[in-house]
Design a protein around this motif. Structure first.
Motif, PDB file in Angstrom:
ATOM      1  N   THR A   1       0.785  -1.229   0.000  1.00 46.97           N
ATOM      2  CA  THR A   1       0.000   0.000   0.000  1.00 46.97           C
ATOM      3  C   THR A   1       0.816   1.278   0.000  1.00 46.97           C
ATOM      4  OG1 THR A   1      -0.101   0.119   2.417  1.00 46.97           O
ATOM      5  CG2 THR A   1      -1.773  -1.214   1.305  1.00 46.97           C
ATOM      6  N   ARG A   2       2.057   1.224   0.483  1.00 51.72           N
ATOM      7  CA  ARG A   2       2.851   2.438   0.660  1.00 51.72           C
ATOM      8  C   ARG A   2       4.025   2.467  -0.318  1.00 51.72           C
ATOM      9  NH1 ARG A   2       3.106   2.021   7.306  1.00 51.72           N
ATOM     10  NH2 ARG A   2       0.841   2.005   7.634  1.00 51.72           N
ATOM     11  N   TYR A   3       4.534   3.665  -0.559  1.00 52.77           N
ATOM     12  CA  TYR A   3       5.594   3.852  -1.566  1.00 52.77           C
ATOM     13  C   TYR A   3       6.800   2.957  -1.286  1.00 52.77           C
ATOM     14  CZ  TYR A   3       8.988   6.266  -4.554  1.00 52.77           C
ATOM     15  OH  TYR A   3       9.940   6.565  -5.500  1.00 52.77           O
ATOM     16  N   ALA A   4       7.354   3.052  -0.067  1.00 54.24           N
ATOM     17  CA  ALA A   4       8.566   2.299   0.255  1.00 54.24           C
ATOM     18  C   ALA A   4       8.316   0.796   0.187  1.00 54.24           C
ATOM     19  CB  ALA A   4       9.076   2.685   1.642  1.00 54.24           C
ATOM     20  N   THR A   5       7.134   0.374   0.599  1.00 56.22           N
ATOM     21  CA  THR A   5       6.800  -1.051   0.549  1.00 56.22           C
ATOM     22  C   THR A   5       6.669  -1.521  -0.886  1.00 56.22           C
ATOM     23  OG1 THR A   5       5.528  -0.674   2.572  1.00 56.22           O
ATOM     24  CG2 THR A   5       5.242  -2.793   1.478  1.00 56.22           C
ATOM     25  N   LEU A   6       5.997  -0.728  -1.715  1.00 52.95           N
ATOM     26  CA  LEU A   6       5.844  -1.095  -3.117  1.00 52.95           C
ATOM     27  C   LEU A   6       7.201  -1.147  -3.810  1.00 52.95           C
ATOM     28  CD1 LEU A   6       4.150  -1.775  -5.561  1.00 52.95           C
ATOM     29  CD2 LEU A   6       3.721   0.663  -5.895  1.00 52.95           C
ATOM     30  N   LEU A   7       8.060  -0.198  -3.513  1.00 48.62           N
ATOM     31  CA  LEU A   7       9.408  -0.213  -4.096  1.00 48.62           C
ATOM     32  C   LEU A   7      10.134  -1.498  -3.715  1.00 48.62           C
ATOM     33  CD1 LEU A   7      11.591   1.298  -5.697  1.00 48.62           C
ATOM     34  CD2 LEU A   7      12.282   2.400  -3.558  1.00 48.62           C
ATOM     35  N   ALA A   8      10.011  -1.902  -2.446  1.00 49.23           N
ATOM     36  CA  ALA A   8      10.647  -3.137  -1.995  1.00 49.23           C
ATOM     37  C   ALA A   8      10.068  -4.349  -2.713  1.00 49.23           C
ATOM     38  CB  ALA A   8      10.484  -3.277  -0.483  1.00 49.23           C
ATOM     39  N   VAL A   9       8.751  -4.355  -2.880  1.00 52.80           N
ATOM     40  CA  VAL A   9       8.089  -5.480  -3.541  1.00 52.80           C
ATOM     41  C   VAL A   9       8.510  -5.583  -5.007  1.00 52.80           C
ATOM     42  CG1 VAL A   9       5.821  -6.240  -4.417  1.00 52.80           C
ATOM     43  CG2 VAL A   9       6.109  -5.628  -2.002  1.00 52.80           C
TER      44      VAL A   9
ATOM     45  N   PHE B   1      -2.104  -3.798  -9.551  1.00 50.25           N
ATOM     46  CA  PHE B   1      -1.583  -4.668 -10.608  1.00 50.25           C
ATOM     47  C   PHE B   1      -1.113  -5.990 -10.010  1.00 50.25           C
ATOM     48  CE2 PHE B   1       1.024  -6.049 -14.182  1.00 50.25           C
ATOM     49  CZ  PHE B   1       0.195  -5.709 -15.240  1.00 50.25           C
ATOM     50  N   PRO B   2      -1.627  -7.113 -10.542  1.00 48.12           N
ATOM     51  CA  PRO B   2      -1.253  -8.442 -10.053  1.00 48.12           C
ATOM     52  C   PRO B   2      -0.094  -9.020 -10.872  1.00 48.12           C
ATOM     53  CG  PRO B   2      -3.130  -8.605 -11.520  1.00 48.12           C
ATOM     54  CD  PRO B   2      -2.768  -7.152 -11.447  1.00 48.12           C
ATOM     55  N   MET B   3       0.516  -9.985 -10.319  1.00 47.26           N
ATOM     56  CA  MET B   3       0.835 -10.325  -8.948  1.00 47.26           C
ATOM     57  C   MET B   3       2.330 -10.579  -8.907  1.00 47.26           C
ATOM     58  SD  MET B   3      -1.832 -10.677  -6.852  1.00 47.26           S
ATOM     59  CE  MET B   3      -3.583 -11.072  -6.804  1.00 47.26           C
ATOM     60  N   ARG B   4       2.886 -10.544  -7.722  1.00 47.06           N
ATOM     61  CA  ARG B   4       4.216 -11.091  -7.460  1.00 47.06           C
ATOM     62  C   ARG B   4       4.044 -12.152  -6.381  1.00 47.06           C
ATOM     63  NH1 ARG B   4       5.124  -6.440  -9.794  1.00 47.06           N
ATOM     64  NH2 ARG B   4       7.070  -6.116 -10.934  1.00 47.06           N
ATOM     65  N   TYR B   5       4.838 -13.217  -6.479  1.00 44.41           N
ATOM     66  CA  TYR B   5       4.662 -14.347  -5.586  1.00 44.41           C
ATOM     67  C   TYR B   5       5.938 -14.589  -4.797  1.00 44.41           C
ATOM     68  CZ  TYR B   5       1.490 -14.766  -9.510  1.00 44.41           C
ATOM     69  OH  TYR B   5       0.592 -14.478 -10.513  1.00 44.41           O
ATOM     70  N   ALA B   6       5.754 -14.880  -3.511  1.00 44.40           N
ATOM     71  CA  ALA B   6       6.912 -15.158  -2.659  1.00 44.40           C
ATOM     72  C   ALA B   6       7.491 -16.523  -3.041  1.00 44.40           C
ATOM     73  CB  ALA B   6       6.499 -15.151  -1.200  1.00 44.40           C
ATOM     74  N   VAL B   7       8.747 -16.524  -3.436  1.00 46.15           N
ATOM     75  CA  VAL B   7       9.435 -17.759  -3.804  1.00 46.15           C
ATOM     76  C   VAL B   7       9.700 -18.597  -2.549  1.00 46.15           C
ATOM     77  CG1 VAL B   7      11.541 -18.693  -4.842  1.00 46.15           C
ATOM     78  CG2 VAL B   7      10.445 -16.684  -5.836  1.00 46.15           C
ATOM     79  N   ARG B   8       9.898 -17.930  -1.445  1.00 42.07           N
ATOM     80  CA  ARG B   8      10.097 -18.562  -0.139  1.00 42.07           C
ATOM     81  C   ARG B   8       9.562 -17.612   0.921  1.00 42.07           C
ATOM     82  NH1 ARG B   8      14.698 -17.133  -2.490  1.00 42.07           N
ATOM     83  NH2 ARG B   8      15.098 -19.277  -3.116  1.00 42.07           N
ATOM     84  N   ASP B   9       9.508 -18.027   2.152  1.00 46.29           N
ATOM     85  CA  ASP B   9       9.062 -17.129   3.220  1.00 46.29           C
ATOM     86  C   ASP B   9       9.955 -15.895   3.251  1.00 46.29           C
ATOM     87  OD1 ASP B   9       7.305 -19.129   3.783  1.00 46.29           O
ATOM     88  OD2 ASP B   9       7.956 -19.462   5.843  1.00 46.29           O
ATOM     89  N   VAL B  10       9.322 -14.713   3.367  1.00 44.70           N
ATOM     90  CA  VAL B  10      10.077 -13.471   3.332  1.00 44.70           C
ATOM     91  C   VAL B  10       9.393 -12.453   4.245  1.00 44.70           C
ATOM     92  CG1 VAL B  10       8.809 -12.650   1.298  1.00 44.70           C
ATOM     93  CG2 VAL B  10      11.053 -11.701   1.800  1.00 44.70           C
ATOM     94  N   GLU B  11      10.166 -11.577   4.835  1.00 45.81           N
ATOM     95  CA  GLU B  11       9.606 -10.520   5.671  1.00 45.81           C
ATOM     96  C   GLU B  11       9.808  -9.176   4.985  1.00 45.81           C
ATOM     97  OE1 GLU B  11      10.670  -8.605   9.942  1.00 45.81           O
ATOM     98  OE2 GLU B  11      10.048 -10.713  10.018  1.00 45.81           O
ATOM     99  N   ILE B  12       8.722  -8.428   4.834  1.00 41.86           N
ATOM    100  CA  ILE B  12       8.774  -7.103   4.208  1.00 41.86           C
ATOM    101  C   ILE B  12       8.090  -6.112   5.143  1.00 41.86           C
ATOM    102  CG2 ILE B  12       8.061  -5.706   2.231  1.00 41.86           C
ATOM    103  CD1 ILE B  12       8.100  -8.245   0.539  1.00 41.86           C
ATOM    104  N   ASP B  13       8.814  -5.108   5.561  1.00 43.30           N
ATOM    105  CA  ASP B  13       8.283  -4.083   6.474  1.00 43.30           C
ATOM    106  C   ASP B  13       7.608  -4.697   7.696  1.00 43.30           C
ATOM    107  OD1 ASP B  13       9.267  -2.110   4.900  1.00 43.30           O
ATOM    108  OD2 ASP B  13       7.347  -1.487   4.050  1.00 43.30           O
ATOM    109  N   GLY B  14       8.233  -5.724   8.234  1.00 44.44           N
ATOM    110  CA  GLY B  14       7.734  -6.336   9.443  1.00 44.44           C
ATOM    111  C   GLY B  14       6.601  -7.322   9.253  1.00 44.44           C
TER     112      GLY B  14
END
Length: 405
Positions: free
Chosen positions: A43-51, A287-300
């Motif tokens: 939802t947020r700029y920094a999070t989307l950039l990370a994703v 816009f869909p989608m990106r999928y986690a290849v493995r367990d990952v932590e993003i912004d907590g």
């Protein structure tokens, strides 16, 4: 929110930006349901950039653990099952994307500029022939036909097929009376395949010819299926989002006369209007989608392997953490208008320079031609697109007023 705390993304919402405020307040990665699909929303700029740049998130469908449960025939279904470079990663993505870089090179864009200007003048001449005191839908009569004509010429759509192809893409861009549907998309893809087949024997100075030549020289670089999927992607994606960009910019400028004055006085260039529109009212909502290849932590937030993540471009564009307390304002004087409307990283939109060029030329010419133009309906009362993907209004009715002398 529902009982399981999932935010339901409504394609028919009357206020997407209000929905996005709720999403950002709920967190950087929020559990949502989109067209029946459970997903995380960035939802947020920094999070989307990370994703968009995270090495453990992939666009390849095989990484989506619950893909079999996806409802068929939805907008999400169309996007995630696309077999072009859109959903490729790594070496396959580079192999599919590399042949297209020349199509959007600065040299080719420089060559296109006079043609874009000519098409724009032709459309404005047509507008000037309409009654100046009767409503005109600028989405239908201006924002849509310009990028449609440009991409048709760039790709090399024969004149004999353009009328039928345009009838079908009217529905994709949500103009006119024809509704988008899985059946219509099938008809559109079939017609595009027919066009591509016919062009084998009629080479020209266009992208279809370039890709055929590459296919013949190096059959291992682009397979037949990849070649067709690539051309279809470029034709549809190459103009529909630009329609939204131009439409949204017209609405913003007519709603903010002080901002329009900055352009008309020369204190701000029209390129600033294009960039601020891309930030403030992104042509793409989700816009869909990106999928986690493995367990990952993003912004907590822990995203488990196989879970999908939805990119919320319109939400990130109004994130106060990135743009300050006035992020919700349309302001051409921002010191730096950065945004993620074209994505980031390896999947950054190839057509971004063309969209920017079309937007700048179209807006400059339109507002110079009709200095008294005004909206007939307040922006917030115009019906929005009924889709999760696109962000715009279904119409942009204005009174043109007399043409400048």
């Amino acid at each position: 929110m529902t009982d399981d705390s999932r935010f339901i993304l409504d394609p028919a919402t009357r206020d997407m930006h209000a929905d996005n405020e709720h999403l950002r307040a709920a967190g950087p990665l929020v559990p949502v349901t989109a067209e029946g699909v459970p997903a995380w929303a960035a939802t947020r700029y920094a999070t989307l950039l990370a994703v968009l740049t995270h090495p453990d998130l992939s666009r390849e469908l095989r990484h989506w653990a619950a893909r079999q449960a996806m409802p068929p025939g939805t907008a999400i279904d169309r996007i995630v099952t696309d077999t072009s470079m859109l959903n490729a990663e790594g070496e396959r993505h580079r192999r599919l994307r590399m042949p297209l870089t020349a199509a959007f090179s600065q040299r080719r864009l420089n060559g296109l500029r006079p043609r874009i200007e000519e098409l724009t003048v032709r459309l404005i001449d047509r507008l000037a022939g309409m009654p100046p005191d009767e409503p005109v839908d600028l989405r239908l009569e201006f924002a849509y036909p310009l990028p449609r004509e440009v991409i048709s010429e760039l790709i090399g759509i024969p004149a004999a097929h353009q009328e039928e192809l345009h009838r079908l893409t009217d529905a994709v861009a949500q103009v006119g009376g024809l509704e988008d549907s899985p059946e219509l998309r099938k008809e559109l893809h079939g017609l595009l395949d027919q066009v591509i087949d016919e062009r084998r024997d009629t080479p020209g100075e266009d992208l279809i010819t370039d890709l055929f030549e590459l296919h013949e020289k190096d059959g291992g670089r682009l397979s037949e299926e990849e070649l067709f999927a690539t051309i279809e992607l470029l034709f549809i994606a190459g103009h529909v989002t630009t329609v939204n960009l131009i439409t949204n910019a017209i609405g913003a400028l007519l709603s903010e006369p002080d901002q329009l004055d900055l352009l008309r006085s020369g204190r701000c260039p029209y390129s600033a209007a294009v960039e601020e529109t891309l930030r403030w009212d992104s042509p793409i909502a989700y816009f869909p989608m990106r999928y986690a290849v493995r367990d990952v932590e993003i912004d907590g937030v822990r995203v488990r392997g196989g879970e999908p993540v939805l990119a919320c471009f319109a939400s990130a564009g109004r994130d106060p953490d990135q743009y300050g307390e006035h992020a919700h304002r349309f302001d051409l004087t921002r010191e730096q208008i950065t945004h993620l409307a074209f994505g980031h990283g390896p999947h950054f939109c190839l057509g971004a320079p063309l969209a920017r060029l079309e937007g700048e030329i179209a807006l400059g010419a339109l507002f110079a031609a009709f200095p008294g133009m005004k909206l007939t309906t307040p922006l917030e009362e115009l019906p929005p697109l009924d889709t999760l993907l696109g962000n715009s209004t279904r119409a942009m009715p204005v009174l043109l007023g007399p043409r400048a002398r």
